[in-house]
Design an enzyme around this catalytic site. Structure first.
Site, PDB file in Angstrom:
ATOM      1  N   ALA A 276      42.661   1.253 -29.918  1.00 47.04           N
ATOM      2  CA  ALA A 276      43.922   1.298 -29.945  1.00 47.04           C
ATOM      3  C   ALA A 276      44.089   1.479 -27.883  1.00 47.04           C
ATOM      4  CB  ALA A 276      44.362   1.843 -30.331  1.00 47.04           C
ATOM      5  N   GLY A 277      43.384   1.236 -27.491  1.00 47.16           N
ATOM      6  CA  GLY A 277      43.185   1.566 -26.127  1.00 47.16           C
ATOM      7  C   GLY A 277      44.375   0.844 -25.234  1.00 47.16           C
ATOM      8  N   ASP A 299      42.299  -3.113 -29.680  1.00 50.62           N
ATOM      9  CA  ASP A 299      43.689  -3.139 -29.504  1.00 50.62           C
ATOM     10  C   ASP A 299      44.374  -4.748 -29.985  1.00 50.62           C
ATOM     11  OD1 ASP A 299      46.692  -2.264 -29.473  1.00 50.62           O
ATOM     12  OD2 ASP A 299      45.729  -0.745 -27.864  1.00 50.62           O
ATOM     13  N   ASP A 330      43.262  -5.065 -34.824  1.00 51.57           N
ATOM     14  CA  ASP A 330      44.056  -4.317 -36.194  1.00 51.57           C
ATOM     15  C   ASP A 330      43.257  -2.391 -36.431  1.00 51.57           C
ATOM     16  OD1 ASP A 330      46.390  -2.944 -37.448  1.00 51.57           O
ATOM     17  OD2 ASP A 330      46.501  -5.128 -38.454  1.00 51.57           O
ATOM     18  N   MET A 331      43.808  -1.424 -36.191  1.00 45.29           N
ATOM     19  CA  MET A 331      43.423  -0.834 -36.234  1.00 45.29           C
ATOM     20  C   MET A 331      43.679   0.190 -37.532  1.00 45.29           C
ATOM     21  SD  MET A 331      45.927   2.133 -34.106  1.00 45.29           S
ATOM     22  CE  MET A 331      47.830   2.083 -34.151  1.00 45.29           C
ATOM     23  N   ARG A 348      43.276   8.237 -27.758  1.00 46.30           N
ATOM     24  CA  ARG A 348      43.996   9.202 -26.856  1.00 46.30           C
ATOM     25  C   ARG A 348      45.392   8.347 -27.728  1.00 46.30           C
ATOM     26  NH1 ARG A 348      45.970   8.534 -21.889  1.00 46.30           N
ATOM     27  NH2 ARG A 348      45.456   6.851 -21.938  1.00 46.30           N
ATOM     28  N   HIS A 352      49.496  10.428 -32.715  1.00 45.59           N
ATOM     29  CA  HIS A 352      50.916  10.233 -32.905  1.00 45.59           C
ATOM     30  C   HIS A 352      52.054   9.483 -32.515  1.00 45.59           C
ATOM     31  CE1 HIS A 352      52.229   9.974 -27.544  1.00 45.59           C
ATOM     32  NE2 HIS A 352      51.160   9.177 -28.086  1.00 45.59           N
TER      33      HIS A 352
END
Length: 473
Positions: A276-277, A299, A330-331, A348, A352
């Site tokens: 998802a960079g 991503d 799709d992660m 990174r 969250h």
């Protein structure tokens, strides 16, 4: 024993002395608030002793205010602090910093400012007076305002006439700070107004779903924030968001990435997957520093397509040679076959964004794709409790920090942006920042063991996100 007032004031005085000693040793003055920002003058804040002293001053000053002011005065201030981000957003949208840049240190009368941006002079003047009272802008004489060190960060360096004709032109590579202000005082701020209703909602208040958030209530839509941004009518929002994500790397020193996990220890040809960079700003730093490593930036399709022009402009040979690949993925689904074992997965600022059920799903897919040599690098905020924790962790790098009495164990206001970020994550998608214990829990539940936490030295921009290093078990 000295009173709390005396102890706190002593901490401030001692910290100021330390700063002035370091300034004298280096032959530089400490930056003055009323001067316009220059990054060269900010260099002293990157001194380790100065950075630590600033943290103590920030924590002590806020606690001193809370101690000295009456409880009703404190609650009144806090309950009405909605006005600061609202006014900041209004000033940013009205291009005030750019207008005052043209005016120089003598400033401009509010009537002249209003003529250039089409606002009501009296009302805009009140907005600026509130901000100046919070040390953002300065009122040099009645109704005459100028930039100061803080407000000059809002200057996009664009001509005012261009911004008035095309407001979206403010949000480009030359003005990344504006994207933070725009979201903080805009979408996130509006969503936060619905926190109470969401918390007490019998469905939304207990849901992990990203479309059951305060943001959904505020903007009245039923998909996740990320899906909402990808709608055609929200293309400008998506563009600003992509810039904000890029800013999280571009505005930080390379040390925020390079001084954590030792990427230099990887063998030639090792594969690093930036999960998802986004457009790959983190991988850009690594690819330039470690030319013998290979990278995959994953991503959602829209963000993956935005990444190609970024790489073609900054490191085209990496794409052409295949050393860097951009993969739409799709992660929350199993990892694609990348043709070779993965040496490092990097997350990174991703976990969250999501509640535990989604974070566990993502971590489980990464664990399924991991080999015995794979490392997981999670770069996230680690929240601490304001109280002192009697338990100590045996994980390397997790020794409790020494905080002088009577400061809160988490340094209170000095690190308050971390807790604001936690509320932001909850507000726009039921995500969250986590404590060390929380990360140990979700990692162990998904087949990972947290082995080390690497803290990055604090710089003038504040503490940097630590690197959490985990291995398969």
């Amino acid at each position: 024993m000295p009173s709390s007032l005396k102890l706190l004031s002593n901490l401030i005085a001692e910290s100021v002395d330390k700063i002035e000693q370091r300034c004298a040793a280096q032959g530089v003055p400490f930056p003055e608030l009323n001067e316009v920002l220059s990054f060269q003058s900010e260099a002293i804040r990157s001194d380790t002793d100065v950075a630590e002293a600033i943290q103590v001053i920030a924590a002590s000053a806020a606690q001193l205010l809370a101690t000295a002011m009456s409880p009703i005065a404190t609650l009144s201030v806090v309950a009405h602090q909605w006005d600061v981000p609202a006014c900041l957003g209004a000033a940013n949208d009205a291009n005030v910093a750019e207008i005052l840049r043209d005016a120089g240190p003598k400033g401009a009368h509010i009537d002249d400012i209003a003529k250039r941006n089409g606002t009501n002079a009296g009302r805009l003047g009140r907005v600026l007076r509130l901000l100046a009272s919070h040390h953002i802008f300065r009122e040099v004489s009645p109704d005459v305002f100028a930039n100061n060190r803080i407000s000059s960060l809002l200057d996009s360096k664009k001509p005012v006439e261009e911004l008035e004709k095309n407001p979206q032109s403010k949000y480009t590579e030359t003005s990344l700070v504006n994207t933070f202000v725009s979201f903080g005082a805009g979408e996130f701020f509006k969503g936060g107004a619905f926190l109470s209703e969401t918390l007490r909602d019998p469905v939304f208040g207990h849901s992990d779903e990203a479309n059951h958030s305060a943001f959904n209530k505020a903007f009245k839509f039923d998909v996740s924030f990320f899906e909402w941004m990808e709608r055609p009518e929200n293309k400008d929002v998506l563009s600003r968001f992509s810039l904000m994500m890029r800013a999280t790397t571009d505005l930080l020193p390379d040390a925020a990435i390079l001084n954590g996990f030792d990427f230099g220890s990887l063998p030639d040809g090792a594969l690093v997957v930036d999960v998802a960079g986004g457009i790959g700003s983190l991988s850009m730093v690594l690819a330039k520093t470690f030319p013998k490593l290979n990278f995959v930036v994953e991503d959602r399709p829209q963000l993956a397509s935005d990444a190609e022009p970024y790489w073609k402009s900054n490191l085209p040979e990496a794409l052409e040679s295949g050393r860097v690949r951009l993969v739409a993925h799709d992660m929350f689904t199993p990892q694609p076959d990348l043709g070779s074992p993965v040496d490092v997965f990097v997350l990174r600022g991703i976990l969250h964004d999501w509640a535990d059920s989604y974070g566990i799903r993502l971590l489980s897919h990464l664990r399924a794709a991991a080999g015995p040599q794979t490392k997981l690098v999670v770069i996230e905020i680690l929240l601490e409790s304001p109280c002192r924790d009697p338990e100590t962790s045996t994980i390397k790098g997790c020794e409790p920090r020494t905080v002088p009495e009577p400061l809160l164990a988490n340094m209170g206001a000095a690190d308050s942006v971390d807790y604001s970020m936690d509320m932001m994550m909850m507000g726009f998608g039921n995500g969250q920042e986590r404590t060390l214990r929380h990360y140990v829990k979700i990692l162990s539940e998904t087949g990972w063991e947290l082995k080390e936490v690497i803290h990055i030295d604090s710089l003038h921009i504040g503490p940097l996100r630590p690197h959490l290093i985990a291995v398969p078990v």
